[in-house]
Design a protein around this motif. Structure first.
Motif, PDB file in Angstrom:
ATOM      1  N   PRO A 254       4.613  10.894   0.959  1.00  0.00           N
ATOM      2  CA  PRO A 254       4.461  10.998   2.460  1.00  0.00           C
ATOM      3  C   PRO A 254       4.503   9.565   3.318  1.00  0.00           C
ATOM      4  CG  PRO A 254       2.871  12.530   1.542  1.00  0.00           C
ATOM      5  CD  PRO A 254       3.506  11.495   0.450  1.00  0.00           C
ATOM      6  N   PRO A 255       4.976   9.294   4.094  1.00  0.00           N
ATOM      7  CA  PRO A 255       4.743   8.151   5.153  1.00  0.00           C
ATOM      8  C   PRO A 255       3.400   7.632   5.277  1.00  0.00           C
ATOM      9  CG  PRO A 255       6.153   9.682   6.199  1.00  0.00           C
ATOM     10  CD  PRO A 255       5.668  10.269   5.255  1.00  0.00           C
ATOM     11  N   HIS A 256       3.315   6.195   5.149  1.00  0.00           N
ATOM     12  CA  HIS A 256       2.075   5.515   5.292  1.00  0.00           C
ATOM     13  C   HIS A 256       1.984   4.439   6.517  1.00  0.00           C
ATOM     14  CE1 HIS A 256       0.180   7.403   1.389  1.00  0.00           C
ATOM     15  NE2 HIS A 256       1.338   6.987   0.968  1.00  0.00           N
ATOM     16  N   GLN A 257       0.742   4.318   7.308  1.00  0.00           N
ATOM     17  CA  GLN A 257       0.924   3.364   8.116  1.00  0.00           C
ATOM     18  C   GLN A 257       0.316   2.310   7.407  1.00  0.00           C
ATOM     19  OE1 GLN A 257      -1.205   4.653  11.621  1.00  0.00           O
ATOM     20  NE2 GLN A 257       0.520   5.466  12.480  1.00  0.00           N
ATOM     21  N   SER A 258       0.907   1.640   6.373  1.00  0.00           N
ATOM     22  CA  SER A 258       0.540   0.675   5.529  1.00  0.00           C
ATOM     23  C   SER A 258       1.425  -0.187   4.914  1.00  0.00           C
ATOM     24  CB  SER A 258      -0.440   1.019   4.422  1.00  0.00           C
ATOM     25  OG  SER A 258       0.452   1.951   3.512  1.00  0.00           O
ATOM     26  N   ALA A 259       1.150  -1.497   4.563  1.00  0.00           N
ATOM     27  CA  ALA A 259       2.080  -2.406   3.925  1.00  0.00           C
ATOM     28  C   ALA A 259       2.569  -1.733   2.589  1.00  0.00           C
ATOM     29  CB  ALA A 259       1.251  -3.603   3.654  1.00  0.00           C
ATOM     30  N   PHE A 260       1.640  -0.865   1.839  1.00  0.00           N
ATOM     31  CA  PHE A 260       2.433  -0.187   0.695  1.00  0.00           C
ATOM     32  C   PHE A 260       3.724   0.491   0.966  1.00  0.00           C
ATOM     33  CE2 PHE A 260       2.640   3.638  -2.100  1.00  0.00           C
ATOM     34  CZ  PHE A 260       3.047   3.161  -3.156  1.00  0.00           C
ATOM     35  N   ARG A 261       3.917   1.106   2.089  1.00  0.00           N
ATOM     36  CA  ARG A 261       5.019   1.732   2.515  1.00  0.00           C
ATOM     37  C   ARG A 261       6.179   0.893   2.597  1.00  0.00           C
ATOM     38  NH1 ARG A 261       7.155   6.584   2.098  1.00  0.00           N
ATOM     39  NH2 ARG A 261       8.985   7.080   3.677  1.00  0.00           N
ATOM     40  N   GLU A 262       5.945  -0.705   3.014  1.00  0.00           N
ATOM     41  CA  GLU A 262       7.014  -1.360   3.152  1.00  0.00           C
ATOM     42  C   GLU A 262       7.505  -1.674   1.754  1.00  0.00           C
ATOM     43  OE1 GLU A 262       5.717  -5.087   5.020  1.00  0.00           O
ATOM     44  OE2 GLU A 262       4.913  -4.057   6.690  1.00  0.00           O
ATOM     45  N   GLU A 263       6.671  -1.836   0.735  1.00  0.00           N
ATOM     46  CA  GLU A 263       7.009  -1.944  -0.742  1.00  0.00           C
ATOM     47  C   GLU A 263       7.967  -0.801  -1.137  1.00  0.00           C
ATOM     48  OE1 GLU A 263       6.720  -4.932  -2.088  1.00  0.00           O
ATOM     49  OE2 GLU A 263       5.299  -5.619  -0.360  1.00  0.00           O
ATOM     50  N   LEU A 264       7.293   0.524  -1.044  1.00  0.00           N
ATOM     51  CA  LEU A 264       8.033   1.588  -1.170  1.00  0.00           C
ATOM     52  C   LEU A 264       9.463   1.661  -0.724  1.00  0.00           C
ATOM     53  CD1 LEU A 264       8.175   4.170  -2.690  1.00  0.00           C
ATOM     54  CD2 LEU A 264       6.724   5.566  -0.973  1.00  0.00           C
ATOM     55  N   GLN A 265       9.527   1.368   0.563  1.00  0.00           N
ATOM     56  CA  GLN A 265      10.945   1.591   1.108  1.00  0.00           C
ATOM     57  C   GLN A 265      11.733   0.326   0.458  1.00  0.00           C
ATOM     58  OE1 GLN A 265       9.808   1.216   5.371  1.00  0.00           O
ATOM     59  NE2 GLN A 265       9.911   3.428   5.560  1.00  0.00           N
ATOM     60  N   ALA A 266      11.320  -0.734   0.318  1.00  0.00           N
ATOM     61  CA  ALA A 266      12.288  -1.700  -0.292  1.00  0.00           C
ATOM     62  C   ALA A 266      12.763  -1.260  -1.673  1.00  0.00           C
ATOM     63  CB  ALA A 266      11.349  -3.063  -0.146  1.00  0.00           C
ATOM     64  N   SER A 345      11.195  -2.770 -10.119  1.00  0.00           N
ATOM     65  CA  SER A 345      12.428  -2.666 -10.327  1.00  0.00           C
ATOM     66  C   SER A 345      13.237  -2.632  -9.030  1.00  0.00           C
ATOM     67  CB  SER A 345      12.930  -1.571 -11.198  1.00  0.00           C
ATOM     68  OG  SER A 345      12.088  -1.765 -12.570  1.00  0.00           O
ATOM     69  N   GLY A 346      12.896  -1.692  -8.319  1.00  0.00           N
ATOM     70  CA  GLY A 346      13.390  -1.569  -6.992  1.00  0.00           C
ATOM     71  C   GLY A 346      13.396  -2.584  -6.154  1.00  0.00           C
ATOM     72  N   ILE A 347      12.285  -3.403  -5.964  1.00  0.00           N
ATOM     73  CA  ILE A 347      12.147  -4.487  -5.274  1.00  0.00           C
ATOM     74  C   ILE A 347      13.031  -5.843  -5.715  1.00  0.00           C
ATOM     75  CG2 ILE A 347      10.620  -6.224  -4.478  1.00  0.00           C
ATOM     76  CD1 ILE A 347       8.408  -3.785  -4.426  1.00  0.00           C
ATOM     77  N   ALA A 348      13.076  -5.754  -6.918  1.00  0.00           N
ATOM     78  CA  ALA A 348      14.043  -6.755  -7.641  1.00  0.00           C
ATOM     79  C   ALA A 348      15.417  -6.847  -7.354  1.00  0.00           C
ATOM     80  CB  ALA A 348      13.677  -7.106  -9.098  1.00  0.00           C
ATOM     81  N   LEU A 349      15.745  -5.482  -7.443  1.00  0.00           N
ATOM     82  CA  LEU A 349      17.260  -5.364  -6.997  1.00  0.00           C
ATOM     83  C   LEU A 349      17.447  -5.429  -5.306  1.00  0.00           C
ATOM     84  CD1 LEU A 349      17.831  -1.870  -9.098  1.00  0.00           C
ATOM     85  CD2 LEU A 349      18.722  -4.420  -9.564  1.00  0.00           C
ATOM     86  N   GLN A 350      16.541  -4.760  -4.589  1.00  0.00           N
ATOM     87  CA  GLN A 350      16.751  -5.216  -3.324  1.00  0.00           C
ATOM     88  C   GLN A 350      16.735  -6.410  -2.855  1.00  0.00           C
ATOM     89  OE1 GLN A 350      14.449  -5.940  -0.535  1.00  0.00           O
ATOM     90  NE2 GLN A 350      15.966  -5.445   1.066  1.00  0.00           N
ATOM     91  N   GLN A 351      15.644  -7.289  -3.558  1.00  0.00           N
ATOM     92  CA  GLN A 351      15.617  -8.942  -3.107  1.00  0.00           C
ATOM     93  C   GLN A 351      16.782  -9.779  -3.927  1.00  0.00           C
ATOM     94  OE1 GLN A 351      10.868  -9.148  -2.211  1.00  0.00           O
ATOM     95  NE2 GLN A 351      11.702  -9.931  -4.102  1.00  0.00           N
ATOM     96  N   LYS A 352      17.194  -9.142  -5.069  1.00  0.00           N
ATOM     97  CA  LYS A 352      18.041  -9.895  -6.038  1.00  0.00           C
ATOM     98  C   LYS A 352      17.305 -10.826  -6.641  1.00  0.00           C
ATOM     99  CE  LYS A 352      22.377  -9.014  -3.627  1.00  0.00           C
ATOM    100  NZ  LYS A 352      21.845  -8.050  -2.854  1.00  0.00           N
TER     101      LYS A 352
END
Length: 401
Positions: A254-266, A345-352
């Motif tokens: 579920p959506p969070h009003q938190s910085a963790f949500r930013e990491e999850l979306q990335a 893994s997902g963040i590494a791919l998103q950021q390259k």
């Protein structure tokens, strides 16, 4: 206040960074106020005008006795109503640490007493604690020596479970094994899972072999390279089932009003997961791509940071001393690690790219996200329901090459 305590090096090095903290602890938490501090807030003439509109009564019968009230959060910002624009706490600034409730005074420290000995760890949800854990290869060096405690240390007594001596020997062996840097981190996790499995059988069924003898045998086999071929054969049979469960639990979070949500979306963006669409073979392929291109090189340089995080989880949770079922406790730790690796893994791919600063940021945000959600519990239920909460299933999800 000082007391002799068993604490890792990073605990002794820790100092709150205050207004310089990149993501302070004064938001998004339901901070429970202990009874003694609450009496002071409601009877001290100096504190009454400051606190009278900052408290909410706790009506939950299961927690009301120990936390009769909570400190209000600003509904517009989700920040503590006592936080000043500088990021500092008005209570602490004007009245000193003695005015803080136990929760705020202790955080990020965790105090636990085993027998007569005090053990202190820090929560990796604190940015500075995460930085120390990940930046210092020797962060988890344990020492029993005088340690300065917070003003109101609240220590939890750890009950000495059945087979306490054997469980303590296993804890020592697991710490030694997880810090054995001659083999890869994920190989160490694989071997640790086998050791826990054998230890569980020993405690349940009894044996002429002692726990110490079992641990010594495993270390001998490690020296002989016994486990390497077994791990590689298991990995050949990896069908990605556990990886898909992790991905789909993240998709449903579920959506969070938190910085963790930013990491999850990335991470979801990097894995090309859109909306609530279930993950499939494309995402499993992307996880492999991320490992080969980004994480494998990262682990060669910085795996000690992840090692320190895992060892900290062990000591913080007093695993295997507090776990009635050893393998359930270990599965929880390994699932937590695999969740973190999937996000990496997902963040590494998103950021390259993926660097140490990214792991520090992700670790404290992940620590908060997991602590204040049902994410890990949902994953454990999914794994149990699909018969994937086994050493074999976890081993297939690990990377050995």
């Amino acid at each position: 206040m000082q007391r002799d305590a068993l604490a890792p090096k990073y605990v002794r090095d820790f100092q709150c960074t205050g207004s310089k903290c990149p993501d302070n602890c004064c938001h998004s938490w339901n901070v429970g106020v202990d009874p003694e501090t609450l009496r002071g807030y409601r009877t001290n003439p100096a504190l009454i005008p400051v606190m009278q509109d900052k408290l909410i009564d706790n009506h939950d019968l299961s927690s009301k006795e120990t936390k009769p009230a909570y400190i209000k959060l600003d509904p517009a910002t989700n920040k503590c109503t006592l936080q000043e624009p500088s990021g500092l706490c008005k209570l602490q600034k004007d009245f000193g640490e003695a005015a803080l409730c136990v929760t705020c005074d202790n955080y990020p420290r965790s105090y636990k007493i085993l027998g007569e000995d005090l053990t202190v760890t820090l929560s990796d949800s604190c940015p500075e604690a995460a930085r120390l854990l990940i930046s210092d290869p020797n962060a988890m060096e344990l020492e029993f020596a005088p340690l300065t405690l917070s003003s109101k240390p609240q220590a939890y007594q750890i009950a000495e479970a059945e087979h306490y001596a054997e469980r303590y020997q296993l804890l020592q062996a697991l710490i030694t094994l997880l810090r054995y840097r001659e083999i890869s981190l994920e190989m160490r996790l694989f071997i640790a899972g086998l050791l826990v499995q054998r230890a569980q059988a020993l405690l349940e069924e009894g044996s002429d072999t002692s726990m110490q003898d079992l641990c010594n045998l495993f270390f001998e086999l490690i020296g002989q390279g016994y486990f390497q071929q077994q791990a590689k054969e298991l990995q050949k049979t990896n069908d990605g089932a556990l990886g898909l469960v992790i991905l789909n639990v993240l998709v449903k979070e579920p959506p969070h009003q938190s910085a963790f949500r930013e990491e999850l979306q990335a991470a979801l963006k990097g894995l090309n997961i859109k909306g609530r669409k279930p993950a499939g073979q494309e995402q499993l392929d992307k996880l492999q791509q991320a490992w080969k291109k980004h994480l494998k090189p990262f682990y060669k340089k910085h795996s000690t940071g992840l090692e320190n995080l895992i060892v900290n989880w062990l000591i913080r949770d007093f695993f295997p001393i507090q776990s009635k079922n050893l393998y359930d406790g270990w599965a929880n730790i390994l699932a937590r690690y695999l969740l973190l690796r999937t996000l990496m893994s997902g963040i590494a791919l998103q950021q390259k790219t993926f660097e140490k600063k990214d792991l520090i940021r992700l670790s404290y945000r992940f620590g908060r996200g997991v602590t204040h959600s049902q994410l890990l519990n949902r994953l454990m239920l999914e794994l149990a329901g699909r018969n994937l909460k086994s050493n074999t299933a976890f081993a297939r999800a690990l990377q050995f090459g």
